[in-house]
Design an enzyme around this catalytic site. Sequence first.
Site, PDB file in Angstrom:
ATOM      1  N   TYR A 111     -56.051 -64.130  -8.340  1.00 28.73           N
ATOM      2  CA  TYR A 111     -55.991 -64.224  -6.885  1.00 28.73           C
ATOM      3  C   TYR A 111     -57.241 -63.629  -6.248  1.00 28.73           C
ATOM      4  O   TYR A 111     -57.663 -64.054  -5.169  1.00 28.73           O
ATOM      5  CB  TYR A 111     -54.735 -63.528  -6.360  1.00 28.73           C
ATOM      6  CG  TYR A 111     -53.472 -64.331  -6.584  1.00 28.73           C
ATOM      7  CD1 TYR A 111     -53.047 -65.261  -5.629  1.00 28.73           C
ATOM      8  CD2 TYR A 111     -52.711 -64.179  -7.729  1.00 28.73           C
ATOM      9  CE1 TYR A 111     -51.899 -66.007  -5.820  1.00 28.73           C
ATOM     10  CE2 TYR A 111     -51.559 -64.921  -7.940  1.00 28.73           C
ATOM     11  CZ  TYR A 111     -51.159 -65.838  -6.981  1.00 28.73           C
ATOM     12  OH  TYR A 111     -50.016 -66.583  -7.180  1.00 28.73           O
ATOM     13  N   GLU A 154     -44.050 -63.900  -9.054  1.00 31.91           N
ATOM     14  CA  GLU A 154     -44.406 -64.274 -10.426  1.00 31.91           C
ATOM     15  C   GLU A 154     -44.169 -63.126 -11.399  1.00 31.91           C
ATOM     16  O   GLU A 154     -43.748 -63.352 -12.543  1.00 31.91           O
ATOM     17  CB  GLU A 154     -45.865 -64.749 -10.452  1.00 31.91           C
ATOM     18  CG  GLU A 154     -46.040 -66.096  -9.758  1.00 31.91           C
ATOM     19  CD  GLU A 154     -47.432 -66.337  -9.212  1.00 31.91           C
ATOM     20  OE1 GLU A 154     -48.386 -65.661  -9.691  1.00 31.91           O
ATOM     21  OE2 GLU A 154     -47.591 -67.184  -8.310  1.00 31.91           O
ATOM     22  N   ARG A 221     -50.764 -79.417 -19.005  1.00 32.95           N
ATOM     23  CA  ARG A 221     -49.940 -80.303 -18.193  1.00 32.95           C
ATOM     24  C   ARG A 221     -48.477 -79.877 -18.336  1.00 32.95           C
ATOM     25  O   ARG A 221     -48.063 -79.377 -19.392  1.00 32.95           O
ATOM     26  CB  ARG A 221     -50.077 -81.768 -18.629  1.00 32.95           C
ATOM     27  CG  ARG A 221     -51.443 -82.354 -18.435  1.00 32.95           C
ATOM     28  CD  ARG A 221     -51.861 -82.488 -16.977  1.00 32.95           C
ATOM     29  NE  ARG A 221     -53.148 -83.167 -16.889  1.00 32.95           N
ATOM     30  CZ  ARG A 221     -54.336 -82.550 -16.976  1.00 32.95           C
ATOM     31  NH1 ARG A 221     -54.376 -81.250 -17.170  1.00 32.95           N
ATOM     32  NH2 ARG A 221     -55.454 -83.239 -16.889  1.00 32.95           N
ATOM     33  N   GLY A 291     -38.385 -93.822 -12.216  1.00 31.79           N
ATOM     34  CA  GLY A 291     -39.385 -93.749 -13.270  1.00 31.79           C
ATOM     35  C   GLY A 291     -39.200 -92.545 -14.170  1.00 31.79           C
ATOM     36  O   GLY A 291     -38.083 -92.202 -14.572  1.00 31.79           O
ATOM     37  N   PRO A 296     -35.848 -84.596 -15.842  1.00 34.86           N
ATOM     38  CA  PRO A 296     -35.000 -83.424 -15.592  1.00 34.86           C
ATOM     39  C   PRO A 296     -33.524 -83.779 -15.511  1.00 34.86           C
ATOM     40  O   PRO A 296     -32.657 -82.967 -15.852  1.00 34.86           O
ATOM     41  CB  PRO A 296     -35.525 -82.869 -14.267  1.00 34.86           C
ATOM     42  CG  PRO A 296     -36.251 -83.992 -13.627  1.00 34.86           C
ATOM     43  CD  PRO A 296     -36.806 -84.815 -14.743  1.00 34.86           C
ATOM     44  N   PHE A 399     -43.771 -84.805  -9.402  1.00 34.34           N
ATOM     45  CA  PHE A 399     -44.754 -84.343 -10.379  1.00 34.34           C
ATOM     46  C   PHE A 399     -46.168 -84.429  -9.803  1.00 34.34           C
ATOM     47  O   PHE A 399     -46.982 -85.261 -10.197  1.00 34.34           O
ATOM     48  CB  PHE A 399     -44.656 -85.158 -11.662  1.00 34.34           C
ATOM     49  CG  PHE A 399     -43.320 -85.030 -12.338  1.00 34.34           C
ATOM     50  CD1 PHE A 399     -42.731 -83.796 -12.503  1.00 34.34           C
ATOM     51  CD2 PHE A 399     -42.648 -86.141 -12.812  1.00 34.34           C
ATOM     52  CE1 PHE A 399     -41.496 -83.665 -13.133  1.00 34.34           C
ATOM     53  CE2 PHE A 399     -41.419 -86.028 -13.443  1.00 34.34           C
ATOM     54  CZ  PHE A 399     -40.846 -84.784 -13.602  1.00 34.34           C
ATOM     55  N   PRO A 401     -49.218 -81.756  -7.321  1.00 27.60           N
ATOM     56  CA  PRO A 401     -49.442 -80.399  -6.840  1.00 27.60           C
ATOM     57  C   PRO A 401     -48.955 -80.133  -5.431  1.00 27.60           C
ATOM     58  O   PRO A 401     -48.822 -78.993  -5.034  1.00 27.60           O
ATOM     59  CB  PRO A 401     -50.972 -80.238  -6.919  1.00 27.60           C
ATOM     60  CG  PRO A 401     -51.523 -81.602  -6.975  1.00 27.60           C
ATOM     61  CD  PRO A 401     -50.473 -82.469  -7.599  1.00 27.60           C
TER      62      PRO A 401
END
Length: 411
Positions: A111, A154, A221, A291, A296, A399, A401
Site C-alpha cells: 500500500y 485482509e 489468475r 457461461g 461457483p 470475473f 477487476p
Amino acid sequence: MTLAPDSALDTIPELEPEHAAVIGATLPIVAAHIDRITPLFYEKMFTAHPELLRDRFNRGNQAQGAQQRALAASIAVFAAHLIDPALPHPRELLSRIGHKHASLGVTAAEYHIVHEHLFAAIAEVLGADTVTPEIAAAWDRVYWLMATTLIDFEAGLYEQAGVEPGDVFRDTIVVQRIDDPSGVVVFVVESVDPGVPLPGFAPGQYISVGADLPDGARQLRQYSLVNRAGAGRLAFAVRRVAAEAGAPEGEVSTWLHETIDTGDRLQITLPFGDLTVDTTAATPLVLISAGIGVTPMASILEYLAAGNSPRRTVLLHADRSAADHPLRERVTELVSALPDATFRTWYRDEDHGYLDLAEVDLPAGADYYLCGGAGFLQSVRAQLMAAGIPGDRVHFELFAPNDWLLDAGQS
C-alpha cells in the site's frame, strides 16, 4: 488483537470536517482527470517496480485498462461515501477487494508503494498550483483511511486462514485433468506434502493459480472451486479465453490448457472469496449464472448434494448452446440428487432467447446468487428489482477487476 474481517469494514473512521470540505470541493476535479491520473500512476509504479507487472498484476487487464478504471472508481466511491455517509456503504466493494488481495498475497507494505506513485501521478496531472498542501493532505487522508481499512480486513482474513499476511501460496500436484465436453478443463490438485493437506473452503470461493510463462513472467489468475470441501483436494475449472475484439487471448488459461496435465506441479493460493452460501441458513436458494459463471454454482451444488440438503434450490443458466454449457452433465446430476431442486436453461443459439425471470416461479424468501458477465448481471439484477426482490438478498460476482461497480449501476 486483529479485528474480525467483517468488523474491520464496519468501523471506517469519519473524515475530519476540514478534509471533508476539501474532498467535496475537489472530487469533481480529480474525477474529471482520473483517466489521465491512473494510467500515469501504473506507468510510474511499473517503471519503479517492473516485477509487479511481471509477477503480480494481470497483464491482460492492464493492456485493456480494466485495472486502471477499477482503482480509480474504487477510490472515488470510497471518497464520496466519506463526504456523504447517506450514500451506500462501500462494505461490499471493500470486501471484494480485500478477498482478491488476500488471494494474491498482498501485504501492508504494498500500500505504501501504491501511495507513492499514485500521489506523484495526481500531482503531475493536476499541477502543483492545483494540488496545494491542503488538498494533498485531504486526499492523503482519504487514501490511508481506505488503505488501513483494507489492511485490517485482509489481516483478519489471513488470521482466519491461520497464516501470516501474504503466506498463502501452496505447492500442489495435479492428480486429475478432466476435459469437459464444453471445452472447459477441470484441474484437481492436492498438496505435494501428504502431511499438510490443502484446507477446506466455503462453497463459492476461489483460488489463485500461479503460471510460470515462457517469457519468464509469473502471472496469477483466480478460478472458482468446483468441488466440495474435504479430502484435501481442490478442483477448479478453466475456460480458455480466446482473443477477440482487440483483447488478447488469456495467457494463463492458454498455458493451463496447453501445458498442464496429470502429474504436473502447480502453485496455488489458499481459498478466499465472499460469494459464499450461508451454510447455517434454511432459506431457498436461487442460483443464476451465464457461461463460465456456473463454476461457483457447481461448488454450491456439490455442498448441498453432499448433505442431501432439503433447501428449495432453483438453478438458472444462460449460455450460447448446450454444447458450450460448462460442467453441464455434473450440474444436472447434482440437481437430480437434491430432494427439492429444479434446473432451467436458456440457450441463445437454440432459439431459447435470453434468461427471463418472468418465466420462473421464484420461491418466496430466497437468497439469490449471480455470476456472469457485466451485461448479464445488469439484466438479471434489473429483473430481480422489478420482481421486488430486496437488494440484500442478491449476491453476485463478475470475473473482472471492477465487478463491484455494478452496485452503483455502472459497467
